[in-house]
Design an enzyme around this catalytic site. Structure first.
Site, PDB file in Angstrom:
ATOM      1  N   SER A 118      56.573  49.081  88.738  1.00  0.00           N
ATOM      2  CA  SER A 118      55.730  49.057  87.548  1.00  0.00           C
ATOM      3  C   SER A 118      54.441  49.840  87.780  1.00  0.00           C
ATOM      4  CB  SER A 118      55.370  47.610  87.194  1.00  0.00           C
ATOM      5  OG  SER A 118      56.534  46.823  87.102  1.00  0.00           O
ATOM      6  N   HIS A 139      61.976  52.603  84.677  1.00  0.00           N
ATOM      7  CA  HIS A 139      61.348  51.285  84.531  1.00  0.00           C
ATOM      8  C   HIS A 139      62.005  50.495  83.391  1.00  0.00           C
ATOM      9  CE1 HIS A 139      57.608  48.721  83.593  1.00  0.00           C
ATOM     10  NE2 HIS A 139      58.071  48.325  84.756  1.00  0.00           N
ATOM     11  N   GLU A 151      61.389  53.156  80.568  1.00  0.00           N
ATOM     12  CA  GLU A 151      60.419  54.232  80.777  1.00  0.00           C
ATOM     13  C   GLU A 151      60.937  55.135  81.895  1.00  0.00           C
ATOM     14  OE1 GLU A 151      56.022  52.556  79.696  1.00  0.00           O
ATOM     15  OE2 GLU A 151      56.963  51.670  81.448  1.00  0.00           O
ATOM     16  N   ASN A 190      52.775  48.932  80.544  1.00  0.00           N
ATOM     17  CA  ASN A 190      51.901  48.050  81.326  1.00  0.00           C
ATOM     18  C   ASN A 190      50.437  48.454  81.241  1.00  0.00           C
ATOM     19  OD1 ASN A 190      53.530  45.960  82.262  1.00  0.00           O
ATOM     20  ND2 ASN A 190      54.444  47.273  83.806  1.00  0.00           N
TER      21      ASN A 190
END
Ligand code: NAI
Length: 283
Positions: A118, A139, A151, A190
């Site tokens: 992440s 991701h 992602e 994130n």
């Protein structure tokens, strides 16, 4: 892609293994020990039974899916894989060591090595792998079998062909929706989500409101499917803390920095749903 390797069989690794097997791939999932490999198998089995309850798969489909996944503690068994997705604990030394080892293990020159990290720089993982042009971030979101978004994060050293192959794999083979982000801690989702979760934890720590009321505020007031503290429990408090630390290291923005309560909960082993207790208890 026919042969997928997954390193780590925790929340995300088990989900990614399930996604791969349900798409018809031959999957090898590697954990730290035989016990951990068995726990990963149990996680995938439980998730498949959950899907069965929702009418998404039948008993034969469950058997077939499980039959496509080998759970092991032997990293060398990944040698013939065309793609390996690393989903081990969010810890930079762990991932650097894994990328150094797996870069030497893979037989095929064209094999892609991806990380589900992440927040850890993809360029560093590429550098230690000895095959930086074939390394990128991929991701997935939690729970991986349900969430559509993936992602894709190329680094400065990722080859264009690697990006194109991953894009096609994620959308055509896995049926997911990719977006592309640059190699900066947090990527797109994130970067927006972590400051929000940290703010909710700070708000709870300061005694503004109860956990349940903070969550109800965002569910009923903003239409979110779950509140920030319940979502933190679902992601895993150790994982959120590790992501916050990496993002703070990268940008020095106080908003990313984990509040003391989060540190103490992680030290106490209150990691959320996966350990049975976080901001809420779980049966
Ligand atoms: P987790 O704590 O549930 O699982 C991590 C697993 O990795 C553990 O089962 C551990 O035994 C295993 N592991 C550790 N070192 C290993 C090694 N050397 N070889 C093989 N296995 C090893 O963590 P989680 O949530 O699955 O996170 C994994 C990765 O996915 C992290 O990079 C995290 O940032 C990322 N991620 C997590 C999300 C979440 O919602 N929890 C969402 C998207 C990405």
């Amino acid at each position: 892609m026919e042969r997928l390797g997954v390193i780590g069989g925790g929340l995300m690794g088990s989900g990614i293994s399930e996604v791969g097997a349900r798409a018809g791939l031959d999957v090898i999932t590697v954990e730290v020990s035989d016990d951990a490999a068995k726990a990963a198998r149990d996680r995938v089995t439980a998730s498949l039974h959950h899907a069965e309850e929702r009418g998404k798969i039948d008993a034969a489909g469950i058997e077939e899916t499980l039959g496509r996944i080998t759970f092991t503690s032997d990293l060398d068994s990944l040698a013939d894989r065309q793609l390996v997705v690393e989903a081990a604990t969010e810890d930079e030394p762990t991932k650097l060591e894994l990328f150094g080892r797996i870069g030497r293990i893979l037989d095929e020159d064209d094999a892609i090595l991806a990380s589900n990290t992440s927040s850890i720089p993809i360029v560093k993982l590429g550098a230690v792998s000895g095959r930086a042009d074939h390394v990128m971030g991929v991701h997935f979101f939690n729970p991986a079998p349900v969430m559509k978004l993936v992602e894709l994060i190329p680094s400065l050293t990722t080859a264009q062909q690697t990006i194109e192959r991953m894009k096609a794999f994620v959308s055509d083979d896995l049926g997911k929706e990719p977006i592309e982000a640059t190699d900066r801690a947090g990527f797109v989702v994130n970067s927006l989500l972590v400051p929000y979760l940290m703010s909710a934890i700070r708000m709870y720590e300061a005694g503004y409101a109860s956990a349940a009321d903070i969550d109800r505020g965002m569910v009923l007031g903003c239409g979110h499917p779950m509140g920030p503290l319940a979502l933190s429990d679902l992601i895993g408090l150790d994982t959120i803390r590790a992501i916050g630390i990496s993002m703070y290291d990268e940008f020095k923005e106080p908003l990313y920095s984990p509040p003391p309560l989060l540190d103490r909960m992680v030290d106490a082993g209150l990691l959320g749903k996966k350990t049975g207790h976080g901001f809420y208890p779980y049966g």
